[in-house]
Design an enzyme around this catalytic site. Structure first.
Site, short mmCIF file in Angstrom:
data_model
loop_
_atom_site.label_atom_id
_atom_site.label_comp_id
_atom_site.label_asym_id
_atom_site.label_seq_id
_atom_site.Cartn_x
_atom_site.Cartn_y
_atom_site.Cartn_z
N VAL A 101 -26.36 -54.70 44.68
CA VAL A 101 -27.28 -55.51 43.87
C VAL A 101 -27.39 -56.93 44.43
O VAL A 101 -27.95 -57.81 43.79
CB VAL A 101 -26.79 -55.56 42.39
N ASP A 102 -26.84 -57.14 45.65
CA ASP A 102 -26.60 -58.51 46.12
C ASP A 102 -27.70 -59.14 46.98
O ASP A 102 -27.56 -60.29 47.41
CB ASP A 102 -25.26 -58.57 46.88
N HIS A 117 -29.27 -49.42 42.15
CA HIS A 117 -28.54 -49.95 40.98
C HIS A 117 -29.03 -51.33 40.56
O HIS A 117 -28.29 -52.10 39.95
CB HIS A 117 -27.02 -49.97 41.28
N CYS A 128 -37.40 -57.12 24.07
CA CYS A 128 -38.83 -56.92 24.38
C CYS A 128 -39.06 -56.54 25.84
O CYS A 128 -40.20 -56.33 26.25
CB CYS A 128 -39.65 -58.16 24.00
N CYS A 145 -34.10 -64.83 24.99
CA CYS A 145 -35.47 -64.66 25.47
C CYS A 145 -36.38 -65.71 24.83
O CYS A 145 -36.32 -65.93 23.62
CB CYS A 145 -35.93 -63.25 25.09
N CYS A 148 -38.89 -63.75 22.31
CA CYS A 148 -38.51 -63.08 21.05
C CYS A 148 -37.10 -63.41 20.59
O CYS A 148 -36.67 -62.94 19.54
CB CYS A 148 -38.66 -61.56 21.20
N ASN A 211 -17.15 -46.14 57.82
CA ASN A 211 -16.26 -46.61 56.75
C ASN A 211 -14.90 -46.95 57.36
O ASN A 211 -14.54 -46.39 58.40
CB ASN A 211 -16.11 -45.51 55.68
N GLU A 213 -12.20 -46.14 56.07
CA GLU A 213 -11.28 -45.03 55.81
C GLU A 213 -12.07 -43.78 55.42
O GLU A 213 -13.24 -43.87 55.04
CB GLU A 213 -10.28 -45.40 54.70
N ALA A 229 -18.11 -51.96 59.19
CA ALA A 229 -19.58 -51.94 59.37
C ALA A 229 -20.02 -53.09 60.29
O ALA A 229 -20.90 -52.91 61.14
CB ALA A 229 -20.26 -52.05 58.02
C1 BJW Z 1 -15.94 -50.68 54.19
C2 BJW Z 1 -15.63 -51.99 54.56
C3 BJW Z 1 -16.16 -52.45 55.77
C4 BJW Z 1 -14.72 -51.62 52.64
N1 BJW Z 1 -16.91 -51.63 56.51
N2 BJW Z 1 -16.67 -49.88 54.95
C5 BJW Z 1 -22.11 -36.42 38.16
C6 BJW Z 1 -20.77 -36.19 38.41
C7 BJW Z 1 -19.79 -37.07 37.91
C8 BJW Z 1 -20.12 -38.18 37.15
C9 BJW Z 1 -21.44 -38.43 36.90
C10 BJW Z 1 -22.41 -37.55 37.40
N3 BJW Z 1 -23.63 -38.05 37.03
C11 BJW Z 1 -23.44 -39.17 36.31
C12 BJW Z 1 -22.12 -39.44 36.21
C13 BJW Z 1 -21.53 -40.61 35.47
C14 BJW Z 1 -21.51 -41.88 36.27
C15 BJW Z 1 -20.61 -41.63 37.49
O1 BJW Z 1 -21.05 -41.45 38.60
N4 BJW Z 1 -19.30 -41.69 37.27
C16 BJW Z 1 -18.32 -41.44 38.35
C17 BJW Z 1 -17.80 -42.79 38.88
C18 BJW Z 1 -17.23 -40.62 37.78
N5 BJW Z 1 -22.84 -42.31 36.68
C19 BJW Z 1 -23.63 -43.02 35.88
O2 BJW Z 1 -23.29 -43.33 34.75
C20 BJW Z 1 -24.98 -43.41 36.43
N6 BJW Z 1 -26.04 -43.12 35.52
C21 BJW Z 1 -26.37 -41.87 35.20
O3 BJW Z 1 -25.83 -40.91 35.67
O4 BJW Z 1 -27.42 -41.80 34.29
C22 BJW Z 1 -27.66 -40.55 33.67
C23 BJW Z 1 -26.98 -40.62 32.32
C24 BJW Z 1 -27.63 -41.24 31.29
C25 BJW Z 1 -27.03 -41.28 30.03
C26 BJW Z 1 -25.76 -40.74 29.85
C27 BJW Z 1 -25.09 -40.15 30.92
C28 BJW Z 1 -25.71 -40.09 32.17
C29 BJW Z 1 -25.07 -44.93 36.65
C30 BJW Z 1 -24.13 -45.43 37.66
C31 BJW Z 1 -24.23 -46.96 37.75
C32 BJW Z 1 -23.20 -47.57 38.68
N7 BJW Z 1 -23.20 -48.99 38.52
C33 BJW Z 1 -22.32 -49.80 39.35
C34 BJW Z 1 -22.38 -51.26 38.83
C35 BJW Z 1 -23.69 -51.92 39.21
C36 BJW Z 1 -23.83 -53.28 38.64
C37 BJW Z 1 -22.82 -54.26 39.18
O5 BJW Z 1 -22.76 -54.49 40.41
O6 BJW Z 1 -22.10 -54.84 38.38
O7 BJW Z 1 -22.75 -49.73 40.71
S1 BJW Z 1 -20.66 -49.20 39.42
C38 BJW Z 1 -20.37 -49.62 41.09
O8 BJW Z 1 -20.15 -48.41 41.87
C39 BJW Z 1 -21.70 -50.21 41.60
C40 BJW Z 1 -21.82 -49.59 42.96
O9 BJW Z 1 -23.16 -49.63 43.40
C41 BJW Z 1 -21.27 -48.21 42.76
C42 BJW Z 1 -20.81 -47.54 44.02
O10 BJW Z 1 -19.72 -48.21 44.59
P1 BJW Z 1 -19.61 -48.35 46.18
O11 BJW Z 1 -20.73 -49.15 46.69
O12 BJW Z 1 -19.41 -47.03 46.77
O13 BJW Z 1 -18.30 -49.26 46.32
P2 BJW Z 1 -16.75 -48.82 46.37
O14 BJW Z 1 -15.96 -50.04 46.09
O15 BJW Z 1 -16.50 -47.64 45.55
O16 BJW Z 1 -16.53 -48.39 47.89
C43 BJW Z 1 -16.54 -49.33 48.95
C44 BJW Z 1 -16.32 -48.55 50.24
O17 BJW Z 1 -16.46 -49.44 51.32
C45 BJW Z 1 -14.93 -47.92 50.35
O18 BJW Z 1 -15.07 -46.56 50.75
C46 BJW Z 1 -14.23 -48.75 51.46
O19 BJW Z 1 -13.34 -47.98 52.24
C47 BJW Z 1 -15.42 -49.19 52.26
N8 BJW Z 1 -15.27 -50.45 53.02
N9 BJW Z 1 -14.79 -52.54 53.60
C48 BJW Z 1 -17.10 -50.36 56.12
N10 BJW Z 1 -15.87 -53.72 56.22
ZN ZN Z 2 -37.61 -60.77 24.42
#
Ligand code: BJW
Ligand code: ZN
Length: 243
Positions: A101-102, A117, A128, A145, A148, A211, A213, A229
Site C-alpha cells: 500500500v506504500d 490491498h 458516505c 468527513c 457528513c 525471496n 527464504e 530483491a
Molecule cells: C524479502 C526481503 C527482501 C523480506 N527481499 N524478500 C483462503 C484461505 C485461507 C484464508 C482466507 C482465504 N480467503 C480469505 C481468507 C482470509 C484472509 C486470509 O488470507 N487469511 C490468511 C492470512 C489466513 N483474507 C482476507 O480476509 C482478505 N479478504 C477476503 O478474503 O475477502 C473475502 C471475505 C469477505 C468477508 C468475509 C470473509 C472473507 C483480505 C486480506 C487483506 C490483507 N490486508 C493486509 C493489510 C493491508 C493494510 C495495511 O498495510 O495495513 O495486507 S494484511 C498484510 O498481509 C498486508 C499484505 O499486503 C499482506 C501480505 O503480506 P506480504 O506482503 O506477503 O508480507 P509478509 O510480511 O507476510 O512477507 C514478507 C516476505 O518478504 C517474507 O516471505 C520475507 O522472507 C520476504 N523478504 N525481506 C526479498 N529484502
Molecule cells: Zn462522509
C-alpha cells in the site's frame, strides 16, 4: 550470481513480465514486513490492527498507527529492486501486481500497477464513502468527513474485506497473460491475493520466486531464487540490458 540456463532462455524469449510483489520488496527501503522475525504481526495480532472491527473499537489508535506508517513511507525512498522493475519497462511489457500500500512502485517509475490491498495515501468516509485523497491530515485523531461528519479511514483492505474487484481481476488477468511471473518478497499466505501466482502458473507462465527464504510457494515455482530483491532484480536487469 549465476542464473540457471532455463531462466536465461525464458528471459530472452519473453515479452510480457508480471511482478507480483509483497512487503519484502520494500524492506530494503526501511519499511517493516508483516510476518517474520522483525514483522509487524510479531508484536501485534493482525486482527487487532488490520480489521474494521479493530477500527470501530479504537479508531484513534488505528488511525495513529496508519499516520505513523505514512510518516515512515514519506521519509523513505524506492530501492534498487523497485527501480529495476521500473527500468525493465524499456525492454518488456511490464505489469506490477502489488499487495503493498506504500506507493513505492509508482515513485520508482512503474507505470502499470494493480494495487490489491489499496493505498495508504487514500482515505474515505465510512458513512458516505467520499474519497479524500490529497489532504494531509494533521495529528493523530481520526478525522471527520467534511460532508457528513462520518469517520475517515485509510483506503486499505483489512482482513474480512473484499479486494477491489477491478484491481484483483486486472491483476489475475495480467498474471495469466504474462510469459514470466516474478513473485517477489511475499510470504504468499494471504488470500485471495495468493491465488494470483497460482493462476499465472496454471495459464502457462514461468513462475520465478525471489525471496530471502523459502515460502509456501517455493515448491510450486519453476525457479526459486534465494536473495534480497534489491540485489537480485538489478542483476536480472543487467543481464537484459547488456544483451
Ligand atoms: C524479502 C526481503 C527482501 C523480506 N527481499 N524478500 C483462503 C484461505 C485461507 C484464508 C482466507 C482465504 N480467503 C480469505 C481468507 C482470509 C484472509 C486470509 O488470507 N487469511 C490468511 C492470512 C489466513 N483474507 C482476507 O480476509 C482478505 N479478504 C477476503 O478474503 O475477502 C473475502 C471475505 C469477505 C468477508 C468475509 C470473509 C472473507 C483480505 C486480506 C487483506 C490483507 N490486508 C493486509 C493489510 C493491508 C493494510 C495495511 O498495510 O495495513 O495486507 S494484511 C498484510 O498481509 C498486508 C499484505 O499486503 C499482506 C501480505 O503480506 P506480504 O506482503 O506477503 O508480507 P509478509 O510480511 O507476510 O512477507 C514478507 C516476505 O518478504 C517474507 O516471505 C520475507 O522472507 C520476504 N523478504 N525481506 C526479498 N529484502
Ligand atoms: Zn462522509
Amino acid at each position: 550470481m549465476q542464473f540457471k540456463d532455463q531462466f536465461r532462455k525464458k528471459l530472452s524469449s519473453a515479452k510480457k513480465l508480471v511482478f507480483f510483489t509483497g512487503a519484502g520488496i520494500s524492506a530494503e527501503s526501511g519499511i517493516a514486513t508483516f510476518r517474520g522475525a522483525d514483522g509487524i504481526w510479531n508484536k501485534m495480532r493482525p486482527e487487532e490492527l488490520a480489521s474494521f472491527s479493530a477500527f470501530m473499537k479504537n479508531p484513534n489508535l488505528i488511525w495513529e498507527w496508519y499516520q505513523h506508517r505514512r510518516e515512515i513511507i514519506h521519509k523513505v525512498e524506492p530501492n534498487a529492486g523497485h527501480k529495476a522493475i521500473a527500468e525493465l519497462e524499456k525492454y518488456y511489457d511490464v505489469i506490477v501486481v502489488t499487495q503493498n500500500v506504500d506507493n513505492l512502485h509508482k515513485r520508482a517509475g512503474s507505470t502499470k500497477i494493480f494495487e490489491l490491498h489499496g493505498n495508504i495515501e487514500r482515505n474515505f468516509c465510512i458513512a458516505c464513502h467520499t474519497f479524500v485523497s490529497e489532504k494531509q491530515f494533521e495529528g493523530n485523531e481520526v478525522p471527520q468527513c467534511e460532508k457528513c461528519g462520518g469517520m475517515i479511514r485509510p483506503d486499505v483492505v483489512w482482513f474480512g474485506e473484499n479486494l477491489p474487484q477491478d484491481q484483483f481481476s486486472g491483476g489475475e488477468t495480467a498474471a495469466e497473460w504474462s510469459d514470466i511471473c516474478f513473485v517477489v518478497g511475499t510470504s504468499a499466505v494471504v488470500y485471495p491475493a495468493a491465488y494470483i501466482p497460482q493462476s499465472a502458473k496454471r495459464a502457462g507462465s514461468y513462475l520465478v520466486e525471489i525471496n530471502i527464504e523459502p515460502t509456501e510457494l517455493s515448491r510450486f515455482v519453476d525457479y526459486s531464487i534465494i536473495g534480497k530483491a534489491g540485489d537480485v532484480l538489478p542483476k536480472i536487469l543487467k543481464l537484459i540490458s547488456q544483451k
